[in-house]
Design a protein around this motif. Structure first.
Motif, PDB file in Angstrom:
ATOM      1  N   ARG A 191     -49.318  58.666 -22.418  1.00 30.37           N
ATOM      2  CA  ARG A 191     -50.684  58.703 -21.915  1.00 30.37           C
ATOM      3  C   ARG A 191     -51.486  57.525 -22.465  1.00 30.37           C
ATOM      4  N   ALA A 192     -51.317  57.252 -23.746  1.00 35.50           N
ATOM      5  CA  ALA A 192     -52.039  56.144 -24.374  1.00 35.50           C
ATOM      6  C   ALA A 192     -51.626  54.808 -23.775  1.00 35.50           C
ATOM      7  N   LYS A 193     -50.337  54.637 -23.477  1.00 37.48           N
ATOM      8  CA  LYS A 193     -49.858  53.393 -22.866  1.00 37.48           C
ATOM      9  C   LYS A 193     -50.496  53.173 -21.498  1.00 37.48           C
ATOM     10  N   LEU A 194     -50.509  54.214 -20.695  1.00 38.01           N
ATOM     11  CA  LEU A 194     -51.050  54.083 -19.349  1.00 38.01           C
ATOM     12  C   LEU A 194     -52.542  53.776 -19.374  1.00 38.01           C
ATOM     13  N   LEU A 195     -53.258  54.463 -20.236  1.00 35.65           N
ATOM     14  CA  LEU A 195     -54.696  54.223 -20.329  1.00 35.65           C
ATOM     15  C   LEU A 195     -54.983  52.813 -20.828  1.00 35.65           C
ATOM     16  N   ALA A 196     -54.188  52.350 -21.784  1.00 35.08           N
ATOM     17  CA  ALA A 196     -54.375  50.996 -22.301  1.00 35.08           C
ATOM     18  C   ALA A 196     -54.095  49.949 -21.227  1.00 35.08           C
ATOM     19  N   ARG A 197     -53.252  50.279 -20.290  1.00 33.30           N
ATOM     20  CA  ARG A 197     -52.891  49.354 -19.200  1.00 33.30           C
ATOM     21  C   ARG A 197     -53.896  49.430 -18.050  1.00 33.30           C
ATOM     22  N   GLY A 198     -54.796  50.402 -18.120  1.00 34.20           N
ATOM     23  CA  GLY A 198     -55.784  50.544 -17.057  1.00 34.20           C
ATOM     24  C   GLY A 198     -55.337  51.413 -15.916  1.00 34.20           C
ATOM     25  N   VAL A 199     -54.377  52.300 -16.146  1.00 31.99           N
ATOM     26  CA  VAL A 199     -53.890  53.226 -15.137  1.00 31.99           C
ATOM     27  C   VAL A 199     -54.637  54.545 -15.276  1.00 31.99           C
ATOM     28  N   ARG A 200     -55.202  55.030 -14.187  1.00 31.11           N
ATOM     29  CA  ARG A 200     -55.899  56.314 -14.211  1.00 31.11           C
ATOM     30  C   ARG A 200     -54.886  57.451 -14.107  1.00 31.11           C
ATOM     31  N   ILE A 201     -55.073  58.492 -14.872  1.00 31.76           N
ATOM     32  CA  ILE A 201     -54.143  59.615 -14.899  1.00 31.76           C
ATOM     33  C   ILE A 201     -54.784  60.818 -14.218  1.00 31.76           C
ATOM     34  N   VAL A 202     -54.065  61.374 -13.263  1.00 33.47           N
ATOM     35  CA  VAL A 202     -54.493  62.587 -12.586  1.00 33.47           C
ATOM     36  C   VAL A 202     -53.467  63.666 -12.897  1.00 33.47           C
ATOM     37  N   ASP A 203     -53.888  64.704 -13.593  1.00 36.11           N
ATOM     38  CA  ASP A 203     -52.978  65.792 -13.960  1.00 36.11           C
ATOM     39  C   ASP A 203     -52.890  66.814 -12.834  1.00 36.11           C
ATOM     40  N   GLY A 204     -51.692  67.352 -12.649  1.00 37.61           N
ATOM     41  CA  GLY A 204     -51.504  68.374 -11.636  1.00 37.61           C
ATOM     42  C   GLY A 204     -50.254  68.134 -10.811  1.00 37.61           C
ATOM     43  N   GLU A 205     -49.795  69.184 -10.152  1.00 43.34           N
ATOM     44  CA  GLU A 205     -48.584  69.116  -9.335  1.00 43.34           C
ATOM     45  C   GLU A 205     -48.886  68.538  -7.963  1.00 43.34           C
ATOM     46  N   VAL A 206     -48.092  67.555  -7.552  1.00 46.24           N
ATOM     47  CA  VAL A 206     -48.201  67.000  -6.201  1.00 46.24           C
ATOM     48  C   VAL A 206     -47.406  67.881  -5.248  1.00 46.24           C
ATOM     49  N   THR A 207     -48.072  68.347  -4.208  1.00 49.56           N
ATOM     50  CA  THR A 207     -47.410  69.247  -3.256  1.00 49.56           C
ATOM     51  C   THR A 207     -47.258  68.662  -1.859  1.00 49.56           C
ATOM     52  N   GLY A 208     -47.888  67.527  -1.580  1.00 47.80           N
ATOM     53  CA  GLY A 208     -47.761  66.964  -0.246  1.00 47.80           C
ATOM     54  C   GLY A 208     -48.417  65.606  -0.111  1.00 47.80           C
ATOM     55  N   GLY A 218     -53.219  59.591   1.537  1.00 47.32           N
ATOM     56  CA  GLY A 218     -53.514  60.195   0.253  1.00 47.32           C
ATOM     57  C   GLY A 218     -52.412  61.105  -0.233  1.00 47.32           C
ATOM     58  N   VAL A 219     -52.616  61.630  -1.434  1.00 44.15           N
ATOM     59  CA  VAL A 219     -51.679  62.540  -2.094  1.00 44.15           C
ATOM     60  C   VAL A 219     -52.405  63.849  -2.348  1.00 44.15           C
ATOM     61  N   ARG A 220     -51.785  64.962  -1.971  1.00 44.19           N
ATOM     62  CA  ARG A 220     -52.415  66.276  -2.129  1.00 44.19           C
ATOM     63  C   ARG A 220     -51.834  67.002  -3.342  1.00 44.19           C
ATOM     64  N   LEU A 221     -52.715  67.591  -4.154  1.00 44.22           N
ATOM     65  CA  LEU A 221     -52.321  68.356  -5.329  1.00 44.22           C
ATOM     66  C   LEU A 221     -52.292  69.839  -5.016  1.00 44.22           C
ATOM     67  N   ALA A 222     -51.699  70.605  -5.933  1.00 42.04           N
ATOM     68  CA  ALA A 222     -51.545  72.047  -5.731  1.00 42.04           C
ATOM     69  C   ALA A 222     -52.887  72.765  -5.615  1.00 42.04           C
ATOM     70  N   ASP A 223     -53.920  72.243  -6.251  1.00 41.60           N
ATOM     71  CA  ASP A 223     -55.236  72.886  -6.182  1.00 41.60           C
ATOM     72  C   ASP A 223     -56.026  72.482  -4.942  1.00 41.60           C
ATOM     73  N   GLY A 224     -55.399  71.710  -4.044  1.00 43.09           N
ATOM     74  CA  GLY A 224     -56.049  71.299  -2.816  1.00 43.09           C
ATOM     75  C   GLY A 224     -56.739  69.952  -2.871  1.00 43.09           C
TER      76      GLY A 224
END
Length: 313
Positions: A191-208, A218-224
């Motif tokens: 997580r620290a590496k990605l943030l230091a590189r400027g990558v935004r992190i979105v937590d959650g399961e990708v369902t579609g 776009g990418v849809r998550l389990a929570d809609g």
């Protein structure tokens, strides 16, 4: 099953860049070469080949068609078939030691050969997400070096479904200032590496995936939640296509892949393996180079065998 009595010097299993380049060099060295290719190249869904100097942007099918014509120009033969098994045999000619060759079993015949080069590549195992496979090599991508330039400066995503995804996200960030890492699970260090590189992190399961007008939107998550993206990088799990060699007892690395030396020689005398079959990250140009290196080694190996046979006569 019909047996071809004609002896080949080399049977090349697989007609991609690695197999064809090996066959080209061997045919030009006046070796009897047979290429067996079942005709389902891994990069068939891609529109173009990249990273291959002088051939950058060439459609994969066109590259292979040119390669096949070059092999056949020098007397190499190419057959559309599948290799079911490879067995070590003694040709029984009385001049060589037992186990000096191989039988290569095809769908309707068996071919005898002195050497084998396997260039059968790998297959990409993907997560079970609707429409992901259908969009493979279009706007669902796997290699920043193969496809990255074409989606530069766009809103990009990386699916964090396996450990390799973090490494990939660090590379993808080079292409765009807007990169999202979809994380089902990630440790603090990554997580620290990605943030230091400027990558935004979105937590959650990708369902579609969200598709509109035959384009990824776009990418849809389990929570809609829908996260707008125009391309999604998905690092596949690589599965080697090595079933044809399974009966030979080739030694393997700790990760299960066939072990080879720098020329592609396996632990089984007379058998070489090249390209994505042994190097998952090999580009098309890398596989072609590996095929060339194996061909040089195979040709010299045959020369040395011929010298040994004459010395025993």
């Amino acid at each position: 099953m019909e047996t071809i009595e004609m002896e080949e010097d080399v049977v090349v299993i697989g007609g991609g860049a690695g197999g064809l380049n090996a066959a080209l060099i061997l045919a030009r060295a006046r070796r009897r070469v047979l290429v067996v290719d079942r005709g389902n190249p891994r990069n068939a869904p891609a529109g173009q080949v990249h990273g291959f100097v002088s051939r950058d942007g060439t459609p994969p099918g066109e590259l292979l068609a040119v390669g096949r014509a070059e092999v056949e120009r020098y007397g190499g033969r190419i057959v559309p078939d599948e290799v079911r098994a490879v067995r070590r045999i003694d040709f029984g000619c009385g001049e060589t030691e037992p186990g000096n060759g191989f039988e290569v079993e095809l769908s309707d015949r068996t071919v005898r050969t002195r050497r084998v080069i396997a260039a059968t590549g790998l297959r990409d195992a993907l997560p079970d997400i609707p429409e992901l496979r259908e969009r493979w090599a279009r706007d669902v991508l796997h290699c920043p070096y193969c496809h990255g330039w074409e989606v530069r400066d766009q809103p990009l995503g990386v699916l964090g479904w396996q450990p390799m995804a973090v490494h990939q996200a660090l590379l993808v960030r080079q292409l765009s200032d807007d990169v999202v890492f979809f994380a089902e699970a990630i440790d603090d260090e990554d997580r620290a590496k990605l943030l230091a590189r400027g990558v935004r992190i979105v937590d959650g399961e990708v369902t579609g995936l969200v598709i509109h007008d035959d384009e990824l939107r776009g990418v849809r998550l389990a929570d809609g939640t829908m996260v707008a993206r125009s391309a999604l990088f998905v690092p596949p799990r690589f599965v080697p296509n090595d079933a044809s060699l399974s009966g030979l007892g080739c030694e393997r690395e700790d990760n299960g892949w066939i072990r080879v030396d720098t020329s592609g020689r396996t632990s089984v005398s007379g058998v070489w393996a090249v390209g994505n079959l042994v190097e998952p990250g090999a580009l098309v140009v890398t596989s072609a180079a590996a095929g060339a290196k194996a061909a040089l080694a195979v040709n010299m190996d045959l020369v040395e065998e011929d010298l040994g046979e004459r010395a025993r006569v």
